[in-house]
Enzyme design. Structure first.
Site, PDB file in Angstrom:
ATOM      1  N   THR A 308       0.883  -1.277  -0.082  1.00 14.08           N
ATOM      2  CA  THR A 308      -0.101  -0.013  -0.001  1.00 14.08           C
ATOM      3  C   THR A 308       0.708   1.371   0.131  1.00 14.08           C
ATOM      4  O   THR A 308       1.767   1.337   0.610  1.00 14.08           O
ATOM      5  CB  THR A 308      -1.037   0.143   1.191  1.00 14.08           C
ATOM      6  OG1 THR A 308      -1.888  -1.122   0.960  1.00 14.08           O
ATOM      7  CG2 THR A 308      -1.761   1.225   1.330  1.00 14.08           C
ATOM      8  N   PHE A 310       1.555   5.152   0.660  1.00 19.76           N
ATOM      9  CA  PHE A 310       0.948   6.179   1.488  1.00 19.76           C
ATOM     10  C   PHE A 310       1.540   7.346   1.091  1.00 19.76           C
ATOM     11  O   PHE A 310       2.708   7.489   0.702  1.00 19.76           O
ATOM     12  CB  PHE A 310       1.027   5.959   3.003  1.00 19.76           C
ATOM     13  CG  PHE A 310       0.432   4.608   3.753  1.00 19.76           C
ATOM     14  CD1 PHE A 310       0.890   3.570   3.383  1.00 19.76           C
ATOM     15  CD2 PHE A 310      -0.758   4.742   4.420  1.00 19.76           C
ATOM     16  CE1 PHE A 310       0.215   2.239   3.995  1.00 19.76           C
ATOM     17  CE2 PHE A 310      -1.242   3.696   5.015  1.00 19.76           C
ATOM     18  CZ  PHE A 310      -0.914   2.380   4.698  1.00 19.76           C
TER      19      PHE A 310
HETATM   20  O1  LIG Z   1      -6.916  -0.185   7.869  1.00 15.88           O
HETATM   21  C1  LIG Z   1      -5.648  -0.098   8.027  1.00 15.88           C
HETATM   22  O2  LIG Z   1      -5.039  -0.720   8.764  1.00 15.88           O
HETATM   23  C2  LIG Z   1      -5.133   0.943   7.151  1.00 15.88           C
HETATM   24  O3  LIG Z   1      -4.158   1.399   7.343  1.00 15.88           O
HETATM   25  C3  LIG Z   1      -6.035   1.219   5.995  1.00 15.88           C
HETATM   26  C4  LIG Z   1      -5.749   0.506   4.940  1.00 15.88           C
HETATM   27  C5  LIG Z   1      -5.978   1.255   3.487  1.00 15.88           C
HETATM   28  O4  LIG Z   1      -7.229   2.126   3.842  1.00 15.88           O
HETATM   29  O5  LIG Z   1      -5.932   0.726   2.530  1.00 15.88           O
HETATM   30  C6  LIG Z   1      -3.827   0.495   4.547  1.00 15.88           C
HETATM   31  C7  LIG Z   1      -3.506  -0.714   4.129  1.00 15.88           C
HETATM   32  C8  LIG Z   1      -4.230  -1.606   3.838  1.00 15.88           C
HETATM   33  O6  LIG Z   1      -4.112  -1.692   2.458  1.00 15.88           O
HETATM   34  C9  LIG Z   1      -5.327  -1.832   4.489  1.00 15.88           C
HETATM   35  C10 LIG Z   1      -6.158  -0.955   5.084  1.00 15.88           C
END
Ligand SMILES: O=C(O)C(=O)C[C@]1(C(=O)O)C=C[C@@H](O)C=C1
Length: 443
Positions: A308, A310
């Protein structure tokens, strides 16, 4: 100061902060020269600093003696938005060969020389405070402790004070209200794609992207201690996490209800707090530890390369450099029918060998954008789509500045969301090496 703003202010934006204009006549740019700047309020002072720093850096690129603090060329850059290139002014050279940045309005200049008995002129080094690392930064993220966003905040700003927020919008507001110094928010995932909510929020708020972190996401299936998989009737987690584990859950025979939660760790906390023995959560191993959950399966994401991305957001942009790989994010819109605007915009980058790493279109029909005309009069404008583009170049590079100047010709709205260091850390699952953050004090 005439204001031919060419980079338009979205609804709710302060047009004064969006000062930008063409170098030819009536620019909305705060007109500055290295001999001094006519500065007004803080925003104009910052704009003039940014524009001056770009000119000083350009001088630095032109001659070794004028290099300032070893920093390479900085962008032609106003409040996080590209200002068109302005003709270079001859720089007043300081004794040490560095360019003198006289930002203090001088009351009298004797015969064109530097004014006497006045405060010393600011130099670039005064504008770039010593880098402040995570330990003193308050970083807002969406979720509760144990969320991947919290881990991303720690990767971006090691040792920071991570502040949980129950909604993405709250994280944006926390920075705008000086409650937090930065926000770290997910914008896309290698399996689930873009997190559209945050793209829309980037447009609606006035924060600047000052960095990015790529976080390998390693999901665990967890339940209360002693609960067996066969007893489960429900799995709870963030929608992105559920999407990232869909095939593995099915392969495990868990054809049970999927229930969305605000964040992964929040789902684990909820199951634990309510003693739900028929419900599992998908979250990080840290969330399992924090909320007393037992891991039933580890690494259940459908792809081991699950990452992911950020972005780190701040109230003020950073001054981009060319001493490391940079990325620039923009958003634009046009109201010209059938004129192959997208082709022209993409060719503005392609013909300058600038690689695009992302294009995202977002329907925007029902949400007006506030455009500011030459007289700084705002009007609401509806665009069918907003287009988000990330490209691999720094705004300190003339090719990037010239590409954006060309894009401005084709578009009715253009905003630079940020120009920032790329996260080049290896994408191995569980890697937590730190990333080059924006290296700036909390602003
Ligand atoms: O819910 C979490 O733990 C987050 O950090 C959010 C989140 C997202 O929004 O994509 C971040 C990383 C992962 O892909 C899963 C969820």
């Amino acid at each position: 100061m005439a204001a031919a703003s060419l980079i338009k202010a979205p609804v709710g934006q302060n047009p004064a902060r969006m000062a930008a204009g063409r170098s030819s006549g009536g620019g909305g740019v705060v007109r500055c020269s290295l001999q001094g700047a006519v500065v007004g309020g803080r925003a104009e002072w910052q704009s003039s600093c940014a524009v001056l720093s770009s000119k000083v850096a350009a001088l630095g690129a032109a001659s070794p003696h004028a290099a300032v603090n070893g920093r390479a060329a900085a962008p032609n850059f106003v409040n996080g938005h590209v200002a068109p290139l302005v003709p270079e002014q001859p720089a007043a050279a300081a004794e040490d060969g560095g360019a003198v940045l006289d930002l203090v309005p001088v009351s009298s200049v004797n015969g064109g020389g530097v004014a006497k008995n006045l405060p010393q002129p600011l130099r670039i080094s005064d504008l770039s405070p010593a880098p402040m690392h995570g330990s003193q930064l308050r970083v807002a993220y969406q979720g509760v402790p144990g969320a991947y966003s919290e881990k991303a905040a720690g990767k971006a700003y090691p040792g920071c004070d991570a502040i949980p927020c129950d909604q993405f919008e709250v994280a944006f507001s926390a920075v705008e209200l000086w409650i937090a110094d930065r926000a770290v928010l997910p914008v896309e995932n290698s399996l689930g794609g873009s997190i559209h909510r945050n793209y829309d929020l980037l447009l609606r708020h006035r924060l600047h992207i000052v960095g990015e972190v790529q976080l390998p996401v390693h999901h665990c299936l967890m339940a209360l201690p002693g609960v067996r998989k066969e007893c489960l009737t429900r799995v709870m987690s963030h929608p992105q996490a559920l999407a990232q584990c869909e095939h593995t859950l099915t392969a495990m025979g868990l054809n049970v209800v999927r229930e969305a939660f605000d964040d992964t760790a929040g789902a684990a906390e909820y199951v634990a707090a309510n003693g739900l023995r028929d419900t599992a959560a998908i979250a990080s191993s840290r969330a399992a530890e924090l909320y007393g959950m037992e891991v039933l399966a580890d690494g259940i994401q459908d792809d081991c390369g699950n990452v992911t991305r950020f972005v780190m957001l701040a109230r003020e942009p950073i001054v981009p450099r060319t001493d490391r790989p940079f990325k620039t994010s923009i958003v634009f819109a046009h109201d010209k029918e059938g004129t192959s605007v997208l082709f022209k915009v993409l060719s503005a980058f392609a013909f300058r060998d600038i690689t695009l790493t992302k294009i995202e279109s977002r329907p925007h029909r029902h949400r007006p954008i506030r455009l500011v005309d030459d007289a700084n009069v705002g009007t609401a404008k509806h665009f069918e789509y907003m287009f988000y583009v990330d490209f691999q170049a720094s705004l300190a590079e003339p090719r990037a500045q010239n590409a954006l100047a060309e894009v401005q010709e084709y578009t009715s709205f253009l905003r630079v969301l940020g120009s920032y260091p790329m996260d080049m850390t290896p994408m191995t699952a569980g890697s937590s090496s730190t990333v080059t953050s924006d290296d700036s004090s909390s602003t």
